[in-house]
Scaffold this motif. Sequence first.
Motif, PDB file in Angstrom:
ATOM      1  N   MET A   1       0.960  -1.160  -0.135  1.00 43.80           N
ATOM      2  CA  MET A   1       0.153   0.087   0.090  1.00 43.80           C
ATOM      3  C   MET A   1       0.823   1.323   0.084  1.00 43.80           C
ATOM      4  O   MET A   1       1.870   1.319   0.775  1.00 43.80           O
ATOM      5  N   ASP A   2       0.518   2.271  -0.609  1.00 43.13           N
ATOM      6  CA  ASP A   2       1.400   3.347  -0.842  1.00 43.13           C
ATOM      7  C   ASP A   2       0.412   4.575  -0.264  1.00 43.13           C
ATOM      8  O   ASP A   2      -0.666   4.658  -0.464  1.00 43.13           O
ATOM      9  N   GLY A   3       1.339   5.630   0.102  1.00 45.58           N
ATOM     10  CA  GLY A   3       0.433   6.759   0.762  1.00 45.58           C
ATOM     11  C   GLY A   3       0.845   7.092   2.025  1.00 45.58           C
ATOM     12  O   GLY A   3       1.733   6.425   2.551  1.00 45.58           O
ATOM     13  N   TYR A   4       0.087   8.087   2.524  1.00 45.74           N
ATOM     14  CA  TYR A   4       0.414   8.635   3.971  1.00 45.74           C
ATOM     15  C   TYR A   4      -0.821   8.864   4.777  1.00 45.74           C
ATOM     16  O   TYR A   4      -1.861   9.069   4.356  1.00 45.74           O
ATOM     17  N   THR A   5      -0.598   8.785   5.932  1.00 43.56           N
ATOM     18  CA  THR A   5      -1.856   8.812   6.890  1.00 43.56           C
ATOM     19  C   THR A   5      -1.114   9.919   7.816  1.00 43.56           C
ATOM     20  O   THR A   5      -0.047   9.834   8.363  1.00 43.56           O
ATOM     21  N   LEU A   6      -1.918  11.117   7.890  1.00 44.32           N
ATOM     22  CA  LEU A   6      -1.861  12.095   8.742  1.00 44.32           C
ATOM     23  C   LEU A   6      -2.834  12.312   9.657  1.00 44.32           C
ATOM     24  O   LEU A   6      -4.023  12.426   9.433  1.00 44.32           O
ATOM     25  N   GLN A   7      -2.406  12.538  10.895  1.00 46.78           N
ATOM     26  CA  GLN A   7      -3.181  12.918  12.017  1.00 46.78           C
ATOM     27  C   GLN A   7      -3.378  14.173  12.108  1.00 46.78           C
ATOM     28  O   GLN A   7      -2.603  14.774  12.158  1.00 46.78           O
ATOM     29  N   PRO A   8      -4.552  14.657  12.470  1.00 46.66           N
ATOM     30  CA  PRO A   8      -4.824  16.331  12.806  1.00 46.66           C
ATOM     31  C   PRO A   8      -3.763  16.532  14.118  1.00 46.66           C
ATOM     32  O   PRO A   8      -3.703  15.843  14.895  1.00 46.66           O
ATOM     33  N   PRO A   9      -3.483  17.990  13.884  1.00 56.86           N
ATOM     34  CA  PRO A   9      -2.580  18.403  14.851  1.00 56.86           C
ATOM     35  C   PRO A   9      -3.346  18.534  16.376  1.00 56.86           C
ATOM     36  O   PRO A   9      -4.504  18.817  16.262  1.00 56.86           O
ATOM     37  N   ARG A  10      -2.501  18.191  17.521  1.00 56.35           N
ATOM     38  CA  ARG A  10      -3.289  18.236  18.522  1.00 56.35           C
ATOM     39  C   ARG A  10      -2.842  19.458  19.231  1.00 56.35           C
ATOM     40  O   ARG A  10      -3.590  20.000  20.162  1.00 56.35           O
ATOM     41  N   ALA A  11      -1.693  20.352  18.944  1.00 58.02           N
ATOM     42  CA  ALA A  11      -1.569  21.499  19.251  1.00 58.02           C
ATOM     43  C   ALA A  11      -0.800  22.545  18.040  1.00 58.02           C
ATOM     44  O   ALA A  11      -0.477  21.725  17.068  1.00 58.02           O
ATOM     45  N   PRO A  12      -0.735  23.618  18.350  1.00 52.29           N
ATOM     46  CA  PRO A  12      -0.154  24.471  17.220  1.00 52.29           C
ATOM     47  C   PRO A  12       1.089  24.037  16.813  1.00 52.29           C
ATOM     48  O   PRO A  12       1.581  24.237  15.799  1.00 52.29           O
ATOM     49  N   ASP A  13       1.812  23.699  17.867  1.00 49.78           N
ATOM     50  CA  ASP A  13       3.470  23.245  17.664  1.00 49.78           C
ATOM     51  C   ASP A  13       3.407  21.964  16.832  1.00 49.78           C
ATOM     52  O   ASP A  13       4.462  21.872  16.157  1.00 49.78           O
ATOM     53  N   ASP A  14       2.409  21.218  16.742  1.00 52.24           N
ATOM     54  CA  ASP A  14       2.555  19.804  15.983  1.00 52.24           C
ATOM     55  C   ASP A  14       2.433  20.274  14.564  1.00 52.24           C
ATOM     56  O   ASP A  14       3.401  19.605  13.817  1.00 52.24           O
ATOM     57  N   ILE A  15       1.973  21.190  13.823  1.00 51.54           N
ATOM     58  CA  ILE A  15       1.858  21.456  12.486  1.00 51.54           C
ATOM     59  C   ILE A  15       3.074  22.193  12.088  1.00 51.54           C
ATOM     60  O   ILE A  15       3.702  21.958  11.231  1.00 51.54           O
ATOM     61  N   GLU A  16       3.539  22.840  13.118  1.00 52.83           N
ATOM     62  CA  GLU A  16       5.096  23.568  12.636  1.00 52.83           C
ATOM     63  C   GLU A  16       6.299  22.577  12.768  1.00 52.83           C
ATOM     64  O   GLU A  16       7.085  22.520  12.008  1.00 52.83           O
ATOM     65  N   GLU A  17       6.190  21.468  13.630  1.00 52.01           N
ATOM     66  CA  GLU A  17       7.198  20.546  13.658  1.00 52.01           C
ATOM     67  C   GLU A  17       6.935  19.610  12.543  1.00 52.01           C
ATOM     68  O   GLU A  17       8.054  19.254  11.933  1.00 52.01           O
ATOM     69  N   PHE A  18       5.876  19.346  11.939  1.00 49.08           N
ATOM     70  CA  PHE A  18       5.671  18.582  10.730  1.00 49.08           C
ATOM     71  C   PHE A  18       6.164  19.339   9.645  1.00 49.08           C
ATOM     72  O   PHE A  18       7.040  18.722   8.864  1.00 49.08           O
ATOM     73  N   VAL A  19       5.912  20.316   9.641  1.00 52.68           N
ATOM     74  CA  VAL A  19       6.607  21.338   8.232  1.00 52.68           C
ATOM     75  C   VAL A  19       7.984  21.460   8.328  1.00 52.68           C
ATOM     76  O   VAL A  19       8.704  21.435   7.430  1.00 52.68           O
ATOM     77  N   GLU A  20       8.364  21.549   9.620  1.00 54.83           N
ATOM     78  CA  GLU A  20       9.855  21.710   9.854  1.00 54.83           C
ATOM     79  C   GLU A  20      10.525  20.482   9.729  1.00 54.83           C
ATOM     80  O   GLU A  20      11.861  20.509   8.944  1.00 54.83           O
TER      81      GLU A  20
END
Length: 51
Positions: A1-20
């Motif tokens: 299986m190909d692809g990605y599973t992303l969980q919604p961020p639990r805190a504002p810092d989570d999305i920043e960490e993902f992007v970085e």
Amino acid sequence: MDGYTLQPPRAPDDIEEFVEKAVPILQDRGVYPREYEGRTIRDRYRLPYPD
């Protein structure tokens, strides 16, 4: 299986960490764009402009 599973961020810092941390890895693998061709979503998907 190909692809990605992303969980919604639990805190504002989570999305920043993902992007970085994750986005650069995905870009190096060629599965996430470094830049887009069009200036708008309409341009990127080659959708017609309304009359």
